[in-house]
Design a protein around this motif. Structure first.
Motif, short mmCIF file in Angstrom:
data_model
loop_
_atom_site.label_atom_id
_atom_site.label_comp_id
_atom_site.label_asym_id
_atom_site.label_seq_id
_atom_site.Cartn_x
_atom_site.Cartn_y
_atom_site.Cartn_z
N ALA A 89 13.87 -10.71 73.62
CA ALA A 89 13.15 -10.27 74.83
C ALA A 89 13.99 -10.44 76.09
O ALA A 89 13.45 -10.46 77.20
N ALA A 90 15.32 -10.56 75.93
CA ALA A 90 16.20 -10.66 77.09
C ALA A 90 16.30 -9.30 77.79
O ALA A 90 16.04 -8.25 77.18
N ARG A 91 16.72 -9.31 79.06
CA ARG A 91 16.74 -8.09 79.86
C ARG A 91 18.12 -7.83 80.44
O ARG A 91 18.87 -8.75 80.75
N HIS A 92 18.40 -6.54 80.61
CA HIS A 92 19.60 -6.12 81.34
C HIS A 92 19.41 -4.67 81.74
O HIS A 92 18.64 -3.94 81.10
N ILE A 93 20.11 -4.24 82.78
CA ILE A 93 19.98 -2.85 83.22
C ILE A 93 20.88 -1.92 82.42
O ILE A 93 20.63 -0.71 82.36
N ASP A 94 21.96 -2.43 81.79
CA ASP A 94 22.93 -1.59 81.10
C ASP A 94 22.85 -1.83 79.59
O ASP A 94 22.95 -2.98 79.15
N PRO A 95 22.69 -0.78 78.78
CA PRO A 95 22.56 -0.97 77.34
C PRO A 95 23.74 -1.70 76.70
O PRO A 95 23.55 -2.54 75.81
N ARG A 96 24.96 -1.43 77.16
CA ARG A 96 26.13 -2.04 76.51
C ARG A 96 26.20 -3.53 76.77
O ARG A 96 26.49 -4.32 75.85
N ASN A 137 29.03 4.79 71.68
CA ASN A 137 28.08 5.88 71.50
C ASN A 137 27.82 6.18 70.03
O ASN A 137 26.68 6.40 69.61
N LEU A 138 28.87 6.18 69.22
CA LEU A 138 28.70 6.49 67.79
C LEU A 138 27.90 5.40 67.09
O LEU A 138 26.97 5.69 66.32
N HIS A 139 28.23 4.15 67.32
CA HIS A 139 27.58 3.08 66.58
C HIS A 139 26.11 2.90 66.98
O HIS A 139 25.26 2.60 66.13
N VAL A 140 25.80 3.08 68.26
CA VAL A 140 24.39 3.02 68.67
C VAL A 140 23.61 4.15 68.01
O VAL A 140 22.48 3.95 67.53
N ALA A 141 24.18 5.37 67.97
CA ALA A 141 23.50 6.49 67.33
C ALA A 141 23.27 6.21 65.84
O ALA A 141 22.18 6.48 65.31
N GLN A 177 23.82 8.26 74.15
CA GLN A 177 24.83 7.71 75.05
C GLN A 177 24.42 6.29 75.42
O GLN A 177 23.25 5.92 75.29
N THR A 178 25.38 5.51 75.88
CA THR A 178 25.09 4.10 76.17
C THR A 178 25.28 3.74 77.63
O THR A 178 25.07 2.59 77.98
N ALA A 232 12.98 5.10 84.45
CA ALA A 232 13.11 4.24 83.27
C ALA A 232 13.22 5.07 82.00
O ALA A 232 14.01 4.75 81.09
N LEU A 233 12.49 6.17 81.92
CA LEU A 233 12.53 7.01 80.73
C LEU A 233 13.87 7.73 80.58
O LEU A 233 14.21 8.17 79.48
N THR A 234 14.64 7.87 81.66
CA THR A 234 15.97 8.48 81.53
C THR A 234 16.93 7.59 80.75
O THR A 234 17.99 8.04 80.31
N LYS A 235 16.60 6.31 80.57
CA LYS A 235 17.49 5.37 79.89
C LYS A 235 17.22 5.28 78.39
O LYS A 235 17.95 4.60 77.68
N MET A 236 16.18 5.98 77.92
CA MET A 236 15.83 5.91 76.50
C MET A 236 16.52 7.03 75.74
O MET A 236 15.90 7.88 75.10
#
Length: 479
Positions: free
Chosen positions: A13-20, A227-231, A441-442, A433-437
């Motif tokens: 449940a940790a938070r951050h603004i950037d997925p990577r 990008n590849l590994h998250v996909a 891309q990461t 927020a929905l643009t980040k889902m």
């Protein structure tokens, strides 16, 4: 006004603004869950001279890959490696048994065919090999090395067979309805009945000696690995990150609606809804016929078809989540007519859902904002143009990156709610927020909300499927 950058939820449940940075520091959102993919069985399909090199690169990605440079460490971070003790906390598993090479004879057949025939031939050859491997049911995801022999042209599919165009003509966010066909979309459409999703990869992604196709640029190696590994993780059933949700928030069903023509261009005959919950779990729903209005030249639904489409979406939501939502947020790529508004409201009333919010989200807006100096507006800049018209910069300069990461002048998207029921800042913050889902891309700066981005991707594939064809319900099969 400038909105705060939305945070995402990661492991613990940790938070951050950037997925990577969130994944590097905390792991994926489903870290520790019983159904999180700890090992992803990957099937490989492609030319023999690519498969060994691709496999070596994926093995290399088990270890960290250095950041691009030190000037923008937040924009180009290192890839932490993909193994059970780091990053996504999973590992990719390969075997010779789960590898199928496209024969030299078949590759020559692709290379010697003319124009659209080469595309058709390539899709048929690859689909046969992919099916053969998928039917053995020993893999979770199929990684498909694209044939270099296939010339980088895109067949126009609006009833004028035999015409090809440059890829640069297909660069818009939302190309004209039913206009283009390419290897990615045709192969995905052919294989939508498979259990396993496929991931198509170009040689230039993993081979530094191969130049990207004309009109394409190559990201740094760490970004490509990210990008590849998250996909792959998402396609294997994992949850890389989630939207934040307060315990007091209503459970929400997000619905995105876009329109497309069939491959022959004969009619605008189908709409598509992409249905998400606030955690990002989505299913695909096909809708009914649409028509172009003589008034605004946009596609629209009749009242009965709008009613039926939203009921289908709610039924799909219940099957997926075993409950009904308390709130519906509906995004559409065209303006709402009175018939559409009435049909959607009828469906919500029928299912006793009081909170229904409808917005037309445009891919661009005529207004522009400026700030002192030469830098573009900040991502999150919001201009209230009227009671029911907002302009939101989902791309722009990003303080966390200390730069503007785009190549062109950013354009705002438009948000036009049917009813001005919420504070404009809250409405725009949810869209941002929905643009980040976006698990394709990461970086943190997607341009369209996931509702419409995925609906646009889905329609690019579904237009090649007959109306009676059974299709996959997971977005993983379309991306």
């Amino acid at each position: 006004m400038v909105l705060d950058e939305p945070e995402l939820e990661f492991g613990g449940a940790a938070r951050h603004i950037d997925p990577r940075f969130g994944i590097t520091n905390y792991g994926p959102a489903d870290l520790g869950a019983a159904d999180a993919p700890r090992a992803i069985r990957v099937g490989l399909v492609g030319p023999a001279d690519q498969l060994e090199g691709l496999r070596r690169w994926l093995e290399r990605c088990r270890e960290p890959i250095a950041a691009k440079d030190e000037q923008y460490p937040h924009l180009f971070p290192e890839f932490p490696g993909c193994d059970t003790d780091r990053g996504l906390h999973t590992t990719l598993v390969f075997s010779d048994r789960n590898t199928r090479a496209i024969s030299s004879r078949d590759l020559r057949a692709i290379e010697t065919a003319d124009g659209p025939a080469a595309l058709t031939r390539a899709v048929s050859i690859y689909a046969e090999e992919i099916r053969a491997l998928a039917d053995e049911n020993r893999v979770d995801v199929l990684l498909v090395a694209r044939p270099e022999q296939l010339v980088e042209t895109i067949r126009r599919s609006s009833g004028r067979t035999g015409e090809a165009v440059s890829p640069s003509e297909d660069a818009a966010d939302d190309p004209p309805l039913g206009q283009f066909a390419n290897f990615h979309d045709l192969l995905k459409a052919r294989l939508l009945n498979l259990r396993q999703p496929i991931q198509i990869i170009r040689r230039s992604t993993w081979d530094e000696a191969t130049r990207p196709p004309e009109g394409h640029s190559r990201q740094d190696e760490a970004s490509r690995a990210w990008n590849l590994h998250v996909a792959l993780y998402y396609k294997a059933g994992g949850v890389p990150w989630r939207l934040l949700r307060s315990p007091t928030d209503l459970t929400t069903c997000y619905v995105g609606i876009a329109f497309y023509r069939s491959d022959d261009g004969s009619a605008l005959n189908t709409s598509v809804a992409q249905v998400f919950n606030e955690r990002g779990d989505g299913v695909i729903v096909r809708g009914g016929p649409a028509r172009i209005s003589r008034t605004d030249r946009q596609p629209h639904l009749a009242r009965a078809d709008a009613h039926a489409l939203l009921l289908q979406a709610l039924d799909a939501y219940r099957r997926e989540h075993h409950t009904a939502p308390a709130r519906i947020v509906l995004h559409k790529t065209s303006a709402f007519t009175g018939e559409e508004t009435g049909g959607f409201q009828d469906a919500a009333d029928e299912r006793f859902i009081d909170a229904l919010e409808m917005s037309w989200v445009t891919s661009s807006e005529g207004a522009a904002t400026f700030r002192p100096g030469d830098a573009p507006p900040l991502r999150g800049t919001l201009a209230v143009l009227g009671e029911r018209e907002l302009a939101l910069y989902a791309t722009g300069s990003i303080e966390f990156y200390r730069t503007y990461p785009g190549m062109y002048i950013p354009r705002p998207i438009g948000i036009r709610p049917v009813i001005a029921a919420r504070d404009p800042r809250e409405l725009a913050a949810e869209v941002l927020a929905l643009t980040k889902m976006n698990w394709n891309q990461t970086r943190l700066d997607g341009r369209l909300p996931v509702t419409l981005r995925t609906a646009n991707q889905v329609k690019s594939v579904l237009r090649f499927c007959p109306p009676d064809q059974a299709v996959a319900t997971r977005y993983a099969h379309y991306m």
